[in-house]
Design an enzyme around this catalytic site. Structure first.
Site, PDB file in Angstrom:
ATOM      1  N   MET A 409      89.178  90.615  24.112  1.00  0.00           N
ATOM      2  CA  MET A 409      89.917  91.200  25.227  1.00  0.00           C
ATOM      3  C   MET A 409      90.840  90.173  25.870  1.00  0.00           C
ATOM      4  O   MET A 409      90.485  89.004  26.021  1.00  0.00           O
ATOM      5  CB  MET A 409      88.915  91.723  26.272  1.00  0.00           C
ATOM      6  CG  MET A 409      89.537  92.113  27.598  1.00  0.00           C
ATOM      7  SD  MET A 409      88.260  92.473  28.844  1.00  0.00           S
ATOM      8  CE  MET A 409      87.618  94.009  28.217  1.00  0.00           C
ATOM      9  N   CYS A 410      92.041  90.636  26.236  1.00  0.00           N
ATOM     10  CA  CYS A 410      92.889  89.868  27.156  1.00  0.00           C
ATOM     11  C   CYS A 410      93.389  90.881  28.200  1.00  0.00           C
ATOM     12  O   CYS A 410      92.577  91.574  28.792  1.00  0.00           O
ATOM     13  CB  CYS A 410      94.008  89.136  26.421  1.00  0.00           C
ATOM     14  SG  CYS A 410      95.098  90.182  25.435  1.00  0.00           S
ATOM     15  N   ASN A 411      94.693  90.983  28.406  1.00  0.00           N
ATOM     16  CA  ASN A 411      95.209  92.006  29.318  1.00  0.00           C
ATOM     17  C   ASN A 411      95.856  93.178  28.596  1.00  0.00           C
ATOM     18  O   ASN A 411      95.736  94.319  29.022  1.00  0.00           O
ATOM     19  CB  ASN A 411      96.216  91.404  30.306  1.00  0.00           C
ATOM     20  CG  ASN A 411      95.539  90.690  31.462  1.00  0.00           C
ATOM     21  OD1 ASN A 411      94.409  91.012  31.806  1.00  0.00           O
ATOM     22  ND2 ASN A 411      96.214  89.721  32.052  1.00  0.00           N
ATOM     23  N   SER A 416      94.562  88.783  22.405  1.00  0.00           N
ATOM     24  CA  SER A 416      93.350  89.191  21.702  1.00  0.00           C
ATOM     25  C   SER A 416      93.578  89.234  20.191  1.00  0.00           C
ATOM     26  O   SER A 416      92.712  88.823  19.413  1.00  0.00           O
ATOM     27  CB  SER A 416      92.891  90.569  22.185  1.00  0.00           C
ATOM     28  OG  SER A 416      92.602  90.543  23.561  1.00  0.00           O
TER      29      SER A 416
END
Length: 453
Positions: A409-411, A416
């Protein structure tokens, strides 16, 4: 206050601003420009200006200076600190030195902190100051980090930064401040979207400038420093020696499939610049996903070794000049070319490909979460129980991860996918990339995010 014809040129990817000043006679002053001079030249051409001066406030760590190129191709006079020990032709300036630009004048102020030799430049019309270029000294709501020179000098430079900001604060309250670093820069901890300010605004709102004493300032500044790409420790020396002058714009030579295979077998890195969806659907084994966007250069310099040849894979609608120019501005001259025909040519030659799953937040029901955002992002809100390893640290920490399926996960999914490609190259194939970030997870589950580390 006298108006000045100033044209900021913002590099959203690096979080920096360069400046072009119309000197009023067909000539211009360029301040803190990178080697990616495309927008600088477009702006100068649109305004009918010849760049006569190129000033650098300091030995930049986050980009290769464009001053040497402007000197060689445009005849620009380079202005920089005499204490920077630059080995190329330039006008070395000391504290208080002035340069007559032809009506406008530039006065050097020694403002060490971000670097030892840092200068700020006060631009004046006659005797009237009209603005100050502060580089990595006084910035919007903050000041630039002081840990890029060496670990053992970080605190001393932080204390020097305190004195430099106090000196700048003696300038007129209504004087415009034109910093180089801003929001999005790894040299800065600023989250303010504004890229310019005034002395008075900073005196009223900048918490660092309002620190009660030098000790409090140094403590606050040192506590605000996050991680930064490893190339930051190399580029200051590149800029001291002077980068090589280019005869043409950066480009990506075409490489046939068999040539790419030979390069990969010999240890070259393969960077896939296509969007995350295209990479997830089909990519060459061991390829590193770095989607082409404004931050392409930063992540290239963070996760791709600088001492190996780099081959690029892109989509036909992606600009090869953009790829090559972003790489060149951080000193990555090791891009040997691009795969002719892209992924279609690779599969057409009968070579294998892989897939990476890209899923929505419903995928988080049972799998372990790996959050690869920066520490401050993670602290602001993350999925409870998530493992946190910044993307830049992941290559050296693959063995720290549990041997179970992971959702990365990132934003928005780009970082990711880069992380997933690193894990796959290390032999992990139980990885899924989340299309969104923590906010999407919270909305889907109705749960609250956890804050803190």
């Amino acid at each position: 206050m006298t108006a000045v014809d100033l044209h900021p040129i913002v590099d959203e990817g690096l979080g920096n601003s360069a400046y072009l000043v119309d000197l009023g006679d067909g000539r211009a002053l360029a301040v803190d420009v990178s080697l990616d001079l495309r927008e600088v030249r477009r702006t100068a051409e649109r305004l009918g200006l010849t760049i006569a001066y190129a000033a650098d406030t300091h030995l930049h760590a986050d980009f290769v200076t464009g001053a040497c190129q402007l000197s060689a191709t445009d005849g620009a006079r380079v202005l920089a600190s005499v204490t920077g020990d630059r080995t190329y032709d330039h006008t070395g300036l000391r504290d208080g030195d002035e340069v007559d630009l032809g009506g406008l004048r530039l006065r050097a102020l020694a403002t060490p902190g971000h670097t030892h030799e840092h200068l700020s430049f006060v631009l004046s019309d006659g005797e009237t100051p009209v603005g100050v270029f502060t580089g990595g000294s006084l910035m919007v709501g903050t000041a630039a980090r002081t840990d890029l020179v060496s670990d053992d000098q970080t605190e001393a430079l932080a204390r020097a930064q305190y004195r430099s900001l106090r000196r700048l604060a003696t300038l007129s309250d209504d004087l415009p401040v034109w910093p180089t670093h801003g929001a999005g820069s790894f040299c800065s901890s600023s989250s303010d979207a504004d890229r310019t300010t005034t002395i008075g605004r900073e005196k009223a709102t900048n918490a660092l400038l309002r620190s009660e004493d030098e000790d409090a300032f140094a403590s606050a500044l040192l506590d605000s420093m996050g991680t930064y790409p490893p190339y930051f420790r190399r580029l200051a020396e590149v800029n001291r020696r002077g980068p090589g002058v280019r005869d043409s714009d950066p480009a990506l030579p075409s490489l046939e499939v068999e040539r790419v295979r030979t390069l990969l077998d010999a240890g070259a890195s393969l960077v896939d610049a296509r969007p995350k969806e295209a990479f997830g659907d089909q990519h060459i084994p061991t390829a590193l996903a770095i989607p082409l966007r404004p931050t392409f250069a930063s992540w290239l310099g963070w996760i791709v070794p600088p001492d190996r040849p780099v081959v690029i894979v892109r989509n036909p609608d992606q600009d090869p000049t953009e790829v090559a120019s972003q790489a060149a501005k951080i000193g990555y001259d090791n891009l040997v070319g691009e795969l002719t025909g892209g992924i279609v040519a690779w599969t057409g030659a009968g070579f294998p490909t892989e897939r990476t799953r890209l899923e929505g937040p419903e995928q988080l029901a049972n799998d372990r979460v790996l959050d690869v955002r920066q520490a401050d992002e993670f602290s602001d809100g993350h999925v409870p129980g998530a493992i946190h390893i910044e993307l830049g640290e992941l290559p050296s920490r693959v063995d720290d991860l549990p041997h179970e399926p992971l959702v990365v996960m990132c934003n928005h999914g780009e970082r990711s996918m880069s992380a997933a490609s690193l894990l796959e190259a290390a032999g992990r194939h139980d990885v899924t990339v989340l299309t969104g970030g923590p906010d999407e997870w919270a909305e889907h589950t109705g749960s609250e995010l956890q804050t803190g580390t």
